[in-house]
Design a protein around this motif. Sequence first.
Motif, mmCIF file in Angstrom:
data_model
loop_
_atom_site.group_PDB
_atom_site.id
_atom_site.type_symbol
_atom_site.label_atom_id
_atom_site.label_comp_id
_atom_site.label_asym_id
_atom_site.label_seq_id
_atom_site.Cartn_x
_atom_site.Cartn_y
_atom_site.Cartn_z
ATOM 1 N N ALA A 1 3.780 -5.431 91.793
ATOM 2 C CA ALA A 1 3.807 -4.333 92.762
ATOM 3 C C ALA A 1 5.200 -3.786 93.024
ATOM 4 N N ASP A 2 6.230 -4.605 92.883
ATOM 5 C CA ASP A 2 7.576 -4.182 93.254
ATOM 6 C C ASP A 2 8.432 -3.740 92.069
ATOM 7 N N ALA A 3 7.814 -3.576 90.918
ATOM 8 C CA ALA A 3 8.560 -3.208 89.705
ATOM 9 C C ALA A 3 9.323 -1.902 89.869
ATOM 10 N N ASP A 4 8.785 -0.955 90.634
ATOM 11 C CA ASP A 4 9.432 0.346 90.812
ATOM 12 C C ASP A 4 10.171 0.474 92.144
ATOM 13 N N ALA A 5 10.291 -0.613 92.882
ATOM 14 C CA ALA A 5 10.979 -0.561 94.178
ATOM 15 C C ALA A 5 12.454 -0.236 93.962
ATOM 16 N N PRO A 6 13.056 0.523 94.887
ATOM 17 C CA PRO A 6 14.454 0.909 94.720
ATOM 18 C C PRO A 6 15.448 -0.204 95.029
ATOM 19 N N CYS A 7 14.941 -1.348 95.523
ATOM 20 C CA CYS A 7 15.799 -2.448 95.922
ATOM 21 C C CYS A 7 14.999 -3.747 95.836
ATOM 22 N N PRO A 8 15.638 -4.882 95.988
ATOM 23 C CA PRO A 8 14.888 -6.139 95.981
ATOM 24 C C PRO A 8 13.870 -6.189 97.123
ATOM 25 N N VAL A 9 12.742 -6.840 96.854
ATOM 26 C CA VAL A 9 11.682 -7.007 97.853
ATOM 27 C C VAL A 9 11.345 -8.489 97.937
ATOM 28 N N VAL A 10 11.377 -9.020 99.149
ATOM 29 C CA VAL A 10 10.956 -10.394 99.405
ATOM 30 C C VAL A 10 9.570 -10.311 100.025
ATOM 31 N N ARG A 11 8.618 -10.943 99.381
ATOM 32 C CA ARG A 11 7.245 -10.946 99.897
ATOM 33 C C ARG A 11 6.978 -12.274 100.598
ATOM 34 N N VAL A 12 6.373 -12.198 101.779
ATOM 35 C CA VAL A 12 6.022 -13.408 102.526
ATOM 36 C C VAL A 12 4.512 -13.591 102.486
ATOM 37 N N PRO A 13 4.041 -14.820 102.608
ATOM 38 C CA PRO A 13 2.596 -15.065 102.553
ATOM 39 C C PRO A 13 1.836 -14.169 103.529
ATOM 40 N N SER A 14 0.649 -13.740 103.091
ATOM 41 C CA SER A 14 -0.164 -12.858 103.936
ATOM 42 C C SER A 14 -1.637 -13.085 103.654
ATOM 43 N N LEU A 15 -2.453 -12.590 104.562
ATOM 44 C CA LEU A 15 -3.905 -12.638 104.429
ATOM 45 C C LEU A 15 -4.462 -11.238 104.648
#
Length: 167
Positions: free
Chosen positions: A47-61
């Motif tokens: 999902a973050d391949a085209d993000a303009p910057c680093p993305v940290v994903r946290v656990p979610s439901l």
Amino acid sequence: MRVVIVTESFPPDVNGVAHCALQTARHLVRRGHRPLVIAPAVPDPAADADAPCPVVRVPSLPLPGYAQVRVALPSRRVAAAIAAHRADLVHLAGPFVLGVRAMAAATRLRVPAVAVYQTDLAGYARTYVGTGENTAWRRLRAVHGAADRTLAPSRAARRDLEAHGIE
């Protein structure tokens, strides 16, 4: 400047908060800043391949009854990511769940925080859940009250905030 954008929603989600967080990240990159986004995890690892910057994903439901909306779970990753990025500013985009953790981390780390009121969460609670409006406002007051600055996108949003004790 190193800015951590903490958002309850980020692409591939399609909604106003996700769009604004993405545009904020793009704008900061264009201006020579170093943003980092912290957002709820999504099922697609690319999902973050085209993000303009680093993305940290946290656990979610997934939100019960509305599976396309993901709700972040409490995670130590938020504070760790803010500290590791050596943030100069924490930008809370529509803070509610993840934003509460980030505000607490920013306070502990003594990093200034800006909270953006861009979603009528109390109204959603009233309309879609039928309860929880007062609880939502208490949570919003706590987050926005702790922030160094609250931003509102319109006069109507500002009046709504002021009517509920948020300035």
